[in-house]
Design a protein around this motif. Structure first.
Motif, PDB file in Angstrom:
ATOM      1  N   PRO A  56      22.883  29.192  39.659  1.00 32.80           N
ATOM      2  CA  PRO A  56      23.225  29.858  38.397  1.00 32.80           C
ATOM      3  C   PRO A  56      22.030  30.557  37.750  1.00 32.80           C
ATOM      4  CG  PRO A  56      24.298  27.729  38.500  1.00 32.80           C
ATOM      5  CD  PRO A  56      23.342  27.788  39.668  1.00 32.80           C
ATOM      6  N   ASP A  57      20.855  29.909  37.739  1.00 32.39           N
ATOM      7  CA  ASP A  57      19.680  30.522  37.129  1.00 32.39           C
ATOM      8  C   ASP A  57      19.104  31.645  37.975  1.00 32.39           C
ATOM      9  OD1 ASP A  57      19.638  29.040  34.811  1.00 32.39           O
ATOM     10  OD2 ASP A  57      18.317  27.500  35.607  1.00 32.39           O
ATOM     11  N   LEU A  58      19.016  31.443  39.287  1.00 31.42           N
ATOM     12  CA  LEU A  58      18.347  32.407  40.146  1.00 31.42           C
ATOM     13  C   LEU A  58      19.213  33.604  40.519  1.00 31.42           C
ATOM     14  CD1 LEU A  58      16.434  29.963  42.518  1.00 31.42           C
ATOM     15  CD2 LEU A  58      15.498  31.283  40.619  1.00 31.42           C
ATOM     16  N   LEU A  59      20.528  33.373  40.598  1.00 34.50           N
ATOM     17  CA  LEU A  59      21.426  34.455  41.009  1.00 34.50           C
ATOM     18  C   LEU A  59      22.314  34.944  39.878  1.00 34.50           C
ATOM     19  CD1 LEU A  59      22.499  33.119  44.530  1.00 34.50           C
ATOM     20  CD2 LEU A  59      20.635  34.682  43.949  1.00 34.50           C
ATOM     21  N   GLY A  60      22.387  34.172  38.803  1.00 35.48           N
ATOM     22  CA  GLY A  60      23.179  34.600  37.661  1.00 35.48           C
ATOM     23  C   GLY A  60      24.651  34.324  37.773  1.00 35.48           C
ATOM     24  N   VAL A  61      25.075  33.585  38.804  1.00 32.50           N
ATOM     25  CA  VAL A  61      26.491  33.269  38.975  1.00 32.50           C
ATOM     26  C   VAL A  61      26.635  31.822  39.429  1.00 32.50           C
ATOM     27  CG1 VAL A  61      27.241  35.617  39.525  1.00 32.50           C
ATOM     28  CG2 VAL A  61      26.431  34.130  41.345  1.00 32.50           C
ATOM     29  N   PRO A  62      27.743  31.157  39.080  1.00 34.34           N
ATOM     30  CA  PRO A  62      27.971  29.784  39.548  1.00 34.34           C
ATOM     31  C   PRO A  62      28.300  29.775  41.036  1.00 34.34           C
ATOM     32  CG  PRO A  62      29.861  30.555  38.291  1.00 34.34           C
ATOM     33  CD  PRO A  62      28.793  31.602  38.147  1.00 34.34           C
ATOM     34  N   PRO A  63      27.979  28.683  41.734  1.00 35.32           N
ATOM     35  CA  PRO A  63      28.212  28.615  43.184  1.00 35.32           C
ATOM     36  C   PRO A  63      29.648  28.897  43.589  1.00 35.32           C
ATOM     37  CG  PRO A  63      26.896  26.752  42.455  1.00 35.32           C
ATOM     38  CD  PRO A  63      27.351  27.461  41.219  1.00 35.32           C
ATOM     39  N   ALA A  64      30.618  28.426  42.789  1.00 33.72           N
ATOM     40  CA  ALA A  64      32.021  28.575  43.156  1.00 33.72           C
ATOM     41  C   ALA A  64      32.435  30.038  43.294  1.00 33.72           C
ATOM     42  CB  ALA A  64      32.915  27.871  42.136  1.00 33.72           C
ATOM     43  N   GLU A  65      31.755  30.942  42.586  1.00 38.26           N
ATOM     44  CA  GLU A  65      32.114  32.360  42.633  1.00 38.26           C
ATOM     45  C   GLU A  65      31.586  33.056  43.889  1.00 38.26           C
ATOM     46  OE1 GLU A  65      31.251  34.560  39.122  1.00 38.26           O
ATOM     47  OE2 GLU A  65      32.235  33.118  37.779  1.00 38.26           O
ATOM     48  N   LEU A  66      30.778  32.365  44.674  1.00 37.50           N
ATOM     49  CA  LEU A  66      30.186  32.977  45.861  1.00 37.50           C
ATOM     50  C   LEU A  66      30.872  32.573  47.149  1.00 37.50           C
ATOM     51  CD1 LEU A  66      26.439  32.655  44.835  1.00 37.50           C
ATOM     52  CD2 LEU A  66      27.867  34.700  44.766  1.00 37.50           C
ATOM     53  N   ASN A  67      31.890  31.715  47.060  1.00 39.03           N
ATOM     54  CA  ASN A  67      32.653  31.380  48.259  1.00 39.03           C
ATOM     55  C   ASN A  67      33.618  32.511  48.589  1.00 39.03           C
ATOM     56  OD1 ASN A  67      31.397  28.995  48.804  1.00 39.03           O
ATOM     57  ND2 ASN A  67      32.942  27.698  47.863  1.00 39.03           N
ATOM     58  N   GLY A  68      34.198  32.457  49.767  1.00 42.88           N
ATOM     59  CA  GLY A  68      35.046  33.547  50.216  1.00 42.88           C
ATOM     60  C   GLY A  68      34.260  34.471  51.121  1.00 42.88           C
ATOM     61  N   ALA A  69      34.685  35.716  51.226  1.00 48.88           N
ATOM     62  CA  ALA A  69      34.008  36.681  52.087  1.00 48.88           C
ATOM     63  C   ALA A  69      32.602  36.956  51.549  1.00 48.88           C
ATOM     64  CB  ALA A  69      34.805  37.976  52.145  1.00 48.88           C
ATOM     65  N   PRO A  70      31.611  37.160  52.430  1.00 49.41           N
ATOM     66  CA  PRO A  70      30.246  37.455  51.976  1.00 49.41           C
ATOM     67  C   PRO A  70      30.215  38.680  51.066  1.00 49.41           C
ATOM     68  CG  PRO A  70      30.262  36.969  54.313  1.00 49.41           C
ATOM     69  CD  PRO A  70      31.696  37.086  53.896  1.00 49.41           C
ATOM     70  N   LEU A  71      29.322  38.636  50.089  1.00 51.48           N
ATOM     71  CA  LEU A  71      29.151  39.734  49.150  1.00 51.48           C
ATOM     72  C   LEU A  71      27.908  40.538  49.499  1.00 51.48           C
ATOM     73  CD1 LEU A  71      29.718  37.855  45.754  1.00 51.48           C
ATOM     74  CD2 LEU A  71      31.398  39.220  47.021  1.00 51.48           C
ATOM     75  N   ASP A  72      27.904  41.796  49.084  1.00 53.54           N
ATOM     76  CA  ASP A  72      26.683  42.573  49.132  1.00 53.54           C
ATOM     77  C   ASP A  72      25.787  42.056  48.009  1.00 53.54           C
ATOM     78  OD1 ASP A  72      24.700  44.624  48.831  1.00 53.54           O
ATOM     79  OD2 ASP A  72      26.056  46.029  49.813  1.00 53.54           O
ATOM     80  N   LEU A  73      24.496  41.880  48.281  1.00 54.54           N
ATOM     81  CA  LEU A  73      23.574  41.415  47.254  1.00 54.54           C
ATOM     82  C   LEU A  73      23.602  42.337  46.038  1.00 54.54           C
ATOM     83  CD1 LEU A  73      21.422  39.356  46.430  1.00 54.54           C
ATOM     84  CD2 LEU A  73      19.706  40.787  47.582  1.00 54.54           C
ATOM     85  N   ALA A  74      23.951  43.606  46.248  1.00 52.71           N
ATOM     86  CA  ALA A  74      24.032  44.548  45.131  1.00 52.71           C
ATOM     87  C   ALA A  74      25.118  44.150  44.133  1.00 52.71           C
ATOM     88  CB  ALA A  74      24.295  45.958  45.654  1.00 52.71           C
ATOM     89  N   GLU A  75      26.135  43.426  44.588  1.00 52.87           N
ATOM     90  CA  GLU A  75      27.175  42.964  43.669  1.00 52.87           C
ATOM     91  C   GLU A  75      26.652  41.867  42.754  1.00 52.87           C
ATOM     92  OE1 GLU A  75      31.186  42.384  45.272  1.00 52.87           O
ATOM     93  OE2 GLU A  75      30.406  43.093  47.201  1.00 52.87           O
ATOM     94  N   VAL A  76      25.578  41.234  43.151  1.00 52.37           N
ATOM     95  CA  VAL A  76      24.976  40.166  42.346  1.00 52.37           C
ATOM     96  C   VAL A  76      23.783  40.686  41.555  1.00 52.37           C
ATOM     97  CG1 VAL A  76      23.898  37.876  42.440  1.00 52.37           C
ATOM     98  CG2 VAL A  76      25.729  38.460  44.045  1.00 52.37           C
ATOM     99  N   TRP A  77      22.934  41.493  42.188  1.00 55.51           N
ATOM    100  CA  TRP A  77      21.698  41.967  41.561  1.00 55.51           C
ATOM    101  C   TRP A  77      21.705  43.445  41.213  1.00 55.51           C
ATOM    102  CZ3 TRP A  77      17.141  39.334  44.673  1.00 55.51           C
ATOM    103  CH2 TRP A  77      17.011  38.012  44.220  1.00 55.51           C
ATOM    104  N   GLY A  78      22.799  44.146  41.463  1.00 56.42           N
ATOM    105  CA  GLY A  78      22.857  45.562  41.128  1.00 56.42           C
ATOM    106  C   GLY A  78      21.881  46.395  41.952  1.00 56.42           C
ATOM    107  N   ARG A  79      21.354  47.460  41.335  1.00 56.95           N
ATOM    108  CA  ARG A  79      20.482  48.384  42.062  1.00 56.95           C
ATOM    109  C   ARG A  79      19.178  47.745  42.505  1.00 56.95           C
ATOM    110  NH1 ARG A  79      20.989  53.982  38.472  1.00 56.95           N
ATOM    111  NH2 ARG A  79      23.230  54.324  38.832  1.00 56.95           N
ATOM    112  N   ASP A  80      18.788  46.653  41.853  1.00 58.58           N
ATOM    113  CA  ASP A  80      17.554  45.974  42.250  1.00 58.58           C
ATOM    114  C   ASP A  80      17.613  45.495  43.699  1.00 58.58           C
ATOM    115  OD1 ASP A  80      16.370  46.407  39.857  1.00 58.58           O
ATOM    116  OD2 ASP A  80      16.486  44.343  39.136  1.00 58.58           O
ATOM    117  N   ALA A  81      18.816  45.213  44.200  1.00 58.20           N
ATOM    118  CA  ALA A  81      18.947  44.743  45.580  1.00 58.20           C
ATOM    119  C   ALA A  81      18.485  45.824  46.561  1.00 58.20           C
ATOM    120  CB  ALA A  81      20.395  44.345  45.866  1.00 58.20           C
ATOM    121  N   GLY A  82      18.920  47.059  46.342  1.00 57.83           N
ATOM    122  CA  GLY A  82      18.507  48.156  47.206  1.00 57.83           C
ATOM    123  C   GLY A  82      17.021  48.451  47.096  1.00 57.83           C
TER     124      GLY A  82
END
Length: 280
Positions: free
Chosen positions: A104-130
């Motif tokens: 939650p602190d490092l990624l800004g989202v609770p663990p439960a929201e990250l299950n399912g199909a893998p996400l692009d890091l940009a969906e979590v960190w926005g343009r900073d990921a690129g």
């Protein structure tokens, strides 16, 4: 085994692996670097594991989850990913394992929201990921790459979400017990009913307590299969009822048999890399 001082990585055939210099770790985060000089292709399922997995590709182009669009910022997979397969060639990447309680602190989202199909890091960190990926591609050493990732994690500390202390304690007990904790005893420790404990744990961690214990045990078995231990030895050591039990679980989670995993050089490389990282 003590970790090498980056940027002097260990080599395994065409592969090299590296871990951050001792004493420079981020609490709740384990990080390694992988580089494959063979130029060969690979296709792997991302198995469940007791941490949020982040893979940031450091080569021009992108990693491709099969059947999906390319994910150019990086791939984020929860502890129980679905339809999680990854393909690529000439691997050069930084991979992170983020403890669920730190997510939650490092990624800004609770663990439960990250299950399912893998996400692009940009969906979590926005343009900073690129931007991070572009800087990682240009970095000259593993040490520089690890420093860039540490800086990115520090910038993205933000979350109002908090995991219940009871749920956090239960998760720590499950991990410390290598998945062998009597799950039925946990609700009573906190004065909760079974229904409340199950509900709160699953809503915050993303899986039920029983499933969490299964994943922790499986992950330990998977790491051991990448060593010289036999399949029978791994089953007995990790706490499976028998070798057939281990076989069924590994087949369910990876689509492959324990024997196939043990014989795959990629899993030996993977096990060695995380041994280096955890020794730091």
């Amino acid at each position: 085994m003590r970790p090498d001082t980056v940027p002097t990585p260990r080599r395994h055939g065409a592969w090299e692996v590296a871990a951050p210099t001792e004493g420079r770790a981020i609490p709740g985060v384990t990080m390694v670097g992988f580089r494959d000089r063979s130029g060969g292709t690979f296709e792997e399922r991302i198995p469940p594991g007791p941490a949020i997995a982040i893979v940031i590709d450091c080569t021009p182009g992108s990693l491709e989850p099969l059947g999906s669009a390319a994910l150019e910022g990086g791939i984020v997979a929860g502890i129980s990913p679905t339809a999680a397969r990854m393909a690529g060639r000439a691997v050069d990447c930084v991979e992170l394992q983020v403890d669920l309680l730190a997510a939650p602190d490092l990624l800004g989202v609770p663990p439960a929201e990250l299950n399912g199909a893998p996400l692009d890091l940009a969906e979590v960190w926005g343009r900073d990921a690129g931007r991070l990926r572009a800087r990682l591609i240009e970095a000259r050493s593993w040490d520089d790459r690890f420093a860039l990732v540490r800086e990115a994690l520090a910038r993205h500390r933000r979350s109002a979400f908090r995991i219940d202390p009871e749920v956090a304690d239960a998760w720590r007990r499950i991990r410390a017990g290598h998945g062998q904790v009597p799950i039925g005893d946990l609700p009573g420790r906190y004065g909760w009913s079974r229904t409340r404990f199950w509900s709160r744990f699953k809503s915050q961690i993303g899986v039920s307590p029983k499933r969490a214990a299964m994943i922790v045990r499986f992950d330990r078995a998977l790491r051991r299969l990448g060593t010289t231990a036999s399949v029978a030895e791994v089953a007995a050591e990790i706490g499976y009822a028998d070798q057939s039990h281990l076989h069924r679980e590994v087949l369910t989670f990876t689509g492959r048999t324990p024997g196939a995993i043990a014989a795959d050089p990629l899993w030996t490389v993977d096990s060695t890399a995380w041994t280096l990282a955890h020794a730091a």
